[in-house]
Scaffold this active site. Structure first.
Site, short mmCIF file in Angstrom:
data_model
loop_
_atom_site.label_atom_id
_atom_site.label_comp_id
_atom_site.label_asym_id
_atom_site.label_seq_id
_atom_site.Cartn_x
_atom_site.Cartn_y
_atom_site.Cartn_z
N GLY A 30 -45.95 -52.80 -25.59
CA GLY A 30 -44.60 -53.51 -25.86
C GLY A 30 -43.37 -53.17 -25.02
N ASP A 35 -45.83 -51.30 -37.13
CA ASP A 35 -44.59 -51.46 -36.50
C ASP A 35 -43.51 -51.33 -37.34
OD1 ASP A 35 -42.77 -51.42 -34.41
OD2 ASP A 35 -43.23 -53.52 -33.85
N ASN A 47 -47.97 -58.20 -36.41
CA ASN A 47 -47.82 -56.86 -37.00
C ASN A 47 -48.64 -56.68 -37.81
OD1 ASN A 47 -45.92 -55.99 -34.89
ND2 ASN A 47 -44.06 -56.41 -35.98
N GLY A 63 -52.68 -52.14 -26.49
CA GLY A 63 -51.66 -53.12 -26.19
C GLY A 63 -50.36 -52.46 -25.74
N ARG A 67 -38.04 -55.49 -41.35
CA ARG A 67 -37.23 -56.27 -40.34
C ARG A 67 -38.14 -57.01 -39.33
NH1 ARG A 67 -34.23 -51.23 -40.87
NH2 ARG A 67 -32.18 -51.51 -41.87
N PHE A 120 -41.22 -51.33 -25.80
CA PHE A 120 -40.73 -49.76 -25.62
C PHE A 120 -42.03 -48.67 -25.84
CE2 PHE A 120 -37.49 -52.63 -27.55
CZ PHE A 120 -36.60 -52.12 -26.92
#
Length: 556
Positions: free
Chosen positions: A23, A155, A142, A21, A136, A25
């Site tokens: 993302g 994550d 996730n 995968g 958060r 970052f």
């Protein structure tokens, strides 16, 4: 336009397999580890993100996940290091199953699956909160699935390993936070469809209730097949979603098989005002467990361990602190249930000095009226004979001795040993002798009590008016109920003791029916639409004593 995936780094002891995968970052790759032999997921920070802030944040994620890796529903981290090309990377547990994002887009989860996943994730989030960690960014993408089919939360603060699986209207942004450390600014992850309203403030201050909101929104999504504030056929852009989230405009649940009680729990978890939500993930998980009981599903356990969290201790004075001293740190424990404080219902007539619990064997205390001026007490250990010399004599209590000490006021009432019983027995014997003398003198007796004057005890207990020996346990309080296809009653034992059980019986016109003995403080009764009532007793299995009853009805 999707960015180009970075090249997998060459890692000693690992062989690259394929991309998992990408993302914003980091990229996540699948590797085969040589020893011990297993497949692992390796998360690698992008070269363009190699700033001091990103490195610090990446290290923080590694440390956070290392603290929580022992939990069965949190992804395990095995290693953190820097590759030869200067890119930091994390070696993590490889979760071979689909994420919740993949699952609900194929087919929404069943009610029983959603409840099981919800309770397990609540335990994972509560464990993180107990360690002082907020996720958060809880969302379906996730939550991975490991080889046992269990959910695995991942994550913690960098990027989703499966962002490509998220819905098209989902955007993940990094909003500036208020906390600064070492000259850097903390970042806060935010995925709009599952974020609470407070995350959209200029200076967001999330807390544990923010994670509860995101968890409730995640469970709604996997049930409904779409996010809670998405309206099928309407515009569902970021601005539209933020406005609905701020107003609390939750889209009605489209499924008829989802019980109203579960819908109400999810709505409470996603309340706009944080004070209207469940205050902890434990409370949210217990609410889901009650729905499992209501639907007669197996109850999923809340796996929340005791956590030892290091906190700096303060010495009495600077002079008393030394580099070699050993400091005891408190161990906070997440309790499944806390009993409210209850004032003692009986005042001891005799003061017995407190003794260490571990030094007290099982014993039976027998007190009888002795010679004038004293009371004879015999203490007999269970399973042992009373040796000679075990009888002691005590002087009559003085007014000063009659006052209970603070230690006595906090001793459980059912465990106190007093001389009140012996005094009452002596008084009754004197009264009987006087009455018998009067009968013989007059040559006539008195009629016995009529049946209507006879006291009747509660089911399973001794007849009222007779001495039951051990003190009765406290009656259950707070008998509450919720309804669906059945009514689920629950109650609280104000002073629980090891081995306590409960008896409950249905009430019809104030008359109890057949009693049922249970170990948990919960009973389920079929609901026909009319008022349903039950009567509950606490039973001490140690001495077979039973409490006074308490009643509960639905509707109340």
């Amino acid at each position: 336009m999707q960015r180009r995936t970075s090249e997998p780094p060459a890692l000693a002891g690992y062989q690259y397999v394929r991309l998992l995968g990408s993302g914003g970052f980091a990229d996540v790759f699948l590797y085969d580890q040589s020893f011990p032999k297993r497949r692992v997921a390796v998360k690698v920070l992008l070269l363009d993100e190699l700033t001091k802030e990103s490195r610090d944040s990446f290290a923080a994620e590694a440390n956070v996940m290392a603290q929580l890796s022992a939990h069965p529903y949190i992804v395990t981290i095995f290693q953190a290091a820097v590759a030869q090309d200067d890119r930091p990377y994390l070696v993590m547990e490889y979760c071979s199953g689909p994420s919740l994002a993949e699952q609900y887009k194929r087919q929404p989860l069943s009610v029983v699956q959603t409840l099981e996943v919800g309770v397990r994730l609540a335990s994972a989030i509560a464990t993180a909160h107990a360690a002082g960690i907020l996720h958060r960014d809880i969302k379906p993408a996730n939550v991975l699935t490991n080889q046992f089919g269990w959910p695995a939360l991942t994550d913690f603060g960098i990027a989703s390993t499966v962002d490509e699986l998220a819905p098209t209207m989902t955007t993940t942004s990094r909003a500036a936070g208020t906390a600064s450390t070492a000259g850097g600014t903390a970042s806060v992850g935010m995925s709009i469809p599952w974020s609470p309203p407070e995350m959209f403030d200029d200076f967001p201050k999330p807390d544990s209730r923010s994670d509860v909101f995101s968890l409730a929104a995640t469970l709604y999504t996997v049930l409904a097949g779409h996010t809670p504030f998405e309206i099928p056929g309407r515009s569902n852009g970021s601005v539209d979603l933020i406005g609905r989230i701020a107003r609390g405009a939750i889209t009605p649940m489209p499924r008829a098989d989802v019980p109203a009680s579960l819908v109400a729990i999810l709505q409470k978890g996603m309340a706009s005002d944080p004070s209207d939500r469940y205050s902890t993930a434990i409370e949210f998980g217990r609410a889901l467990q009650r729905v499992e009981v209501e639907l007669a599903y197996p109850q999923t356990p809340l796996d929340v361990p005791d956590l030892a969290i290091d906190r700096p201790e303060r010495s009495a004075s600077p002079d008393e602190a030394s580099a070699d001293e050993t400091r005891a740190r408190a161990i906070p424990t997440v309790r499944a249930q806390t009993a409210p404080p209850v004032a003692p219902s009986r005042t001891p007539a005799e003061i017995i000095p407190p003794q260490p619990v571990a030094s007290l064997p099982q014993e039976t205390v027998v007190r009888t009226a002795g010679e004038p001026g004293g009371v004879v007490e015999q203490t007999q250990l269970r399973g042992q004979s009373v040796p000679e010399g075990a009888t002691v004599r005590r002087a009559p209590a003085t007014p000063e001795q009659d006052a209970p000490s603070p230690a006595d006021l906090h001793r459980p009432p059912r465990r106190r040993r007093t001389v009140v019983i012996s005094v009452i027995v002596a008084a009754v014997l004197v009264a009987v002798v006087i009455a018998a003398s009067a009968i013989l003198a007059n040559g006539a007796g008195h009629p016995t009590a009529s049946p209507s004057q006879t006291s009747v005890g509660v089911p399973g207990g001794p007849p009222a008016g007779e001495d039951s020996g051990p003190a009765k346990p406290d009656k259950p309080t707070g008998v509450l109920a919720s309804s669906g296809k059945s009514v689920v009653f629950s109650w609280v034992n104000p002073r629980p003791a090891k081995g306590d059980e409960y008896q409950w019986a249905p009430l019809a016109a104030g008359t109890p029916g057949t009693t049922t003995t249970v170990k948990s403080s919960m009973a389920t009764v079929p609901y026909t639409g009319a008022m349903v009532c039950i009567r509950v007793w606490t039973v001490d299995t140690g001495d077979s004593s039973i409490s006074d009853p308490n009643d509960g009805c639905y509707p109340g």
